[in-house]
Design a protein around this motif. Structure first.
Motif, PDB file in Angstrom:
ATOM      1  N   LYS A  93       0.852  -1.190   0.000  1.00  0.00           N
ATOM      2  CA  LYS A  93       0.000   0.000   0.000  1.00  0.00           C
ATOM      3  C   LYS A  93       0.892   1.246   0.000  1.00  0.00           C
ATOM      4  O   LYS A  93       2.000   1.241   0.544  1.00  0.00           O
ATOM      5  N   SER A  94       0.380   2.295  -0.596  1.00  0.00           N
ATOM      6  CA  SER A  94       0.955   3.654  -0.497  1.00  0.00           C
ATOM      7  C   SER A  94       2.432   3.749  -0.846  1.00  0.00           C
ATOM      8  O   SER A  94       3.166   4.520  -0.239  1.00  0.00           O
ATOM      9  N   MET A  95       2.870   2.988  -1.847  1.00  0.00           N
ATOM     10  CA  MET A  95       4.258   3.122  -2.263  1.00  0.00           C
ATOM     11  C   MET A  95       4.381   4.385  -3.110  1.00  0.00           C
ATOM     12  O   MET A  95       3.656   4.567  -4.086  1.00  0.00           O
ATOM     13  N   HIS A  96       5.283   5.269  -2.708  1.00  0.00           N
ATOM     14  CA  HIS A  96       5.430   6.559  -3.397  1.00  0.00           C
ATOM     15  C   HIS A  96       6.839   7.097  -3.182  1.00  0.00           C
ATOM     16  O   HIS A  96       7.370   7.029  -2.080  1.00  0.00           O
ATOM     17  N   VAL A  97       7.414   7.626  -4.251  1.00  0.00           N
ATOM     18  CA  VAL A  97       8.701   8.334  -4.202  1.00  0.00           C
ATOM     19  C   VAL A  97       8.458   9.717  -4.800  1.00  0.00           C
ATOM     20  O   VAL A  97       7.740   9.857  -5.794  1.00  0.00           O
ATOM     21  N   LEU A  98       9.037  10.744  -4.193  1.00  0.00           N
ATOM     22  CA  LEU A  98       8.864  12.101  -4.714  1.00  0.00           C
ATOM     23  C   LEU A  98       9.229  12.146  -6.193  1.00  0.00           C
ATOM     24  O   LEU A  98      10.269  11.631  -6.606  1.00  0.00           O
ATOM     25  N   ALA A  99       8.373  12.774  -6.990  1.00  0.00           N
ATOM     26  CA  ALA A  99       8.528  12.784  -8.455  1.00  0.00           C
ATOM     27  C   ALA A  99       9.878  13.333  -8.901  1.00  0.00           C
ATOM     28  O   ALA A  99      10.489  12.816  -9.833  1.00  0.00           O
ATOM     29  N   GLU A 100      10.360  14.363  -8.241  1.00  0.00           N
ATOM     30  CA  GLU A 100      11.615  14.982  -8.669  1.00  0.00           C
ATOM     31  C   GLU A 100      12.834  14.097  -8.406  1.00  0.00           C
ATOM     32  O   GLU A 100      13.935  14.383  -8.892  1.00  0.00           O
ATOM     33  N   LEU A 101      12.650  13.010  -7.674  1.00  0.00           N
ATOM     34  CA  LEU A 101      13.768  12.102  -7.375  1.00  0.00           C
ATOM     35  C   LEU A 101      13.650  10.772  -8.116  1.00  0.00           C
ATOM     36  O   LEU A 101      14.486   9.890  -7.941  1.00  0.00           O
ATOM     37  N   ARG A 102      12.651  10.635  -8.945  1.00  0.00           N
ATOM     38  CA  ARG A 102      12.465   9.375  -9.675  1.00  0.00           C
ATOM     39  C   ARG A 102      13.549   9.210 -10.735  1.00  0.00           C
ATOM     40  O   ARG A 102      14.170  10.172 -11.150  1.00  0.00           O
ATOM     41  N   GLY A 103      13.775   7.964 -11.115  1.00  0.00           N
ATOM     42  CA  GLY A 103      14.805   7.665 -12.101  1.00  0.00           C
ATOM     43  C   GLY A 103      16.157   7.361 -11.464  1.00  0.00           C
ATOM     44  O   GLY A 103      17.133   7.145 -12.171  1.00  0.00           O
ATOM     45  N   ARG A 104      16.209   7.305 -10.148  1.00  0.00           N
ATOM     46  CA  ARG A 104      17.455   7.032  -9.429  1.00  0.00           C
ATOM     47  C   ARG A 104      17.456   5.671  -8.751  1.00  0.00           C
ATOM     48  O   ARG A 104      18.361   5.357  -7.993  1.00  0.00           O
ATOM     49  N   GLY A 105      16.407   4.866  -8.981  1.00  0.00           N
ATOM     50  CA  GLY A 105      16.337   3.544  -8.373  1.00  0.00           C
ATOM     51  C   GLY A 105      15.730   3.534  -6.981  1.00  0.00           C
ATOM     52  O   GLY A 105      15.757   2.497  -6.310  1.00  0.00           O
ATOM     53  N   LEU A 106      15.169   4.652  -6.537  1.00  0.00           N
ATOM     54  CA  LEU A 106      14.608   4.712  -5.186  1.00  0.00           C
ATOM     55  C   LEU A 106      13.349   3.848  -5.064  1.00  0.00           C
ATOM     56  O   LEU A 106      13.161   3.178  -4.042  1.00  0.00           O
ATOM     57  N   ALA A 107      12.498   3.842  -6.085  1.00  0.00           N
ATOM     58  CA  ALA A 107      11.296   3.005  -6.041  1.00  0.00           C
ATOM     59  C   ALA A 107      11.695   1.523  -6.002  1.00  0.00           C
ATOM     60  O   ALA A 107      11.099   0.737  -5.264  1.00  0.00           O
TER      61      ALA A 107
END
Length: 153
Positions: free
Chosen positions: A75-89
């Protein structure tokens, strides 16, 4: 330094994450098809909530909701949009899978959107071995939802 740890979803410095997650869920999805939990629901006894921080700044979150002794839901998996593309998700998903295994779950499932906004999430889950499945645990068929599951064996 990036860390992922259990925290209360009611922590005040998570407001931006919660606001962004809520806005993203409402951006393209009709209200009757939104299945997100608010911070108070995420603080429930059957939910393990995790926060990803970079230099103590909250940048991502994710939760495991107990369905039964052998099955949990992401549930509620979210990474700030400006930090996406770095493998955080991917890091958060990996953490949730490890936490689910450690808790003794044999299956992990999720519901995500069918809209284009959710294409990257669906791809992330598919690469991690999740496959589409019928609705589970109280969900109903919904053209705005994609249900996915994977065994953790």
């Amino acid at each position: 330094m990036t860390t992922i740890r259990p925290e209360s979803p009611l922590t005040t410095d998570l407001a931006l994450l919660m606001e962004r997650h809520t806005a993203a869920m409402h951006a393209e999805t009709p209200p009757e098809s939104i299945h997100m939990l608010d911070a108070h629901a995420l603080a429930g006894p059957d939910i393990d909530f995790f926060v990803m921080r970079e230099d103590n700044r909250p940048v991502g979150m994710g939760a495991l909701k107990r369905i039964d002794a052998t099955h949990a839901e992401i549930k509620s998996m979210h990474v700030l949009a400006e930090l996406r593309g770095r493998g955080l998700a991917q890091a958060m998903l990996d953490h949730l899978i490890v936490a689910a295994r450690a808790a003794g779950y044999g299956r992990l499932s999720l519901e995500t959107g069918s809209e284009p906004l959710f294409a990257a999430a669906r791809g992330l889950y598919a690469r991690a071995g999740f496959e589409e499945c019928p609705p589970f645990e109280g969900y109903r068929p919904d053209p705005n939802s994609v249900f996915m599951t994977r065994a953790l064996g």
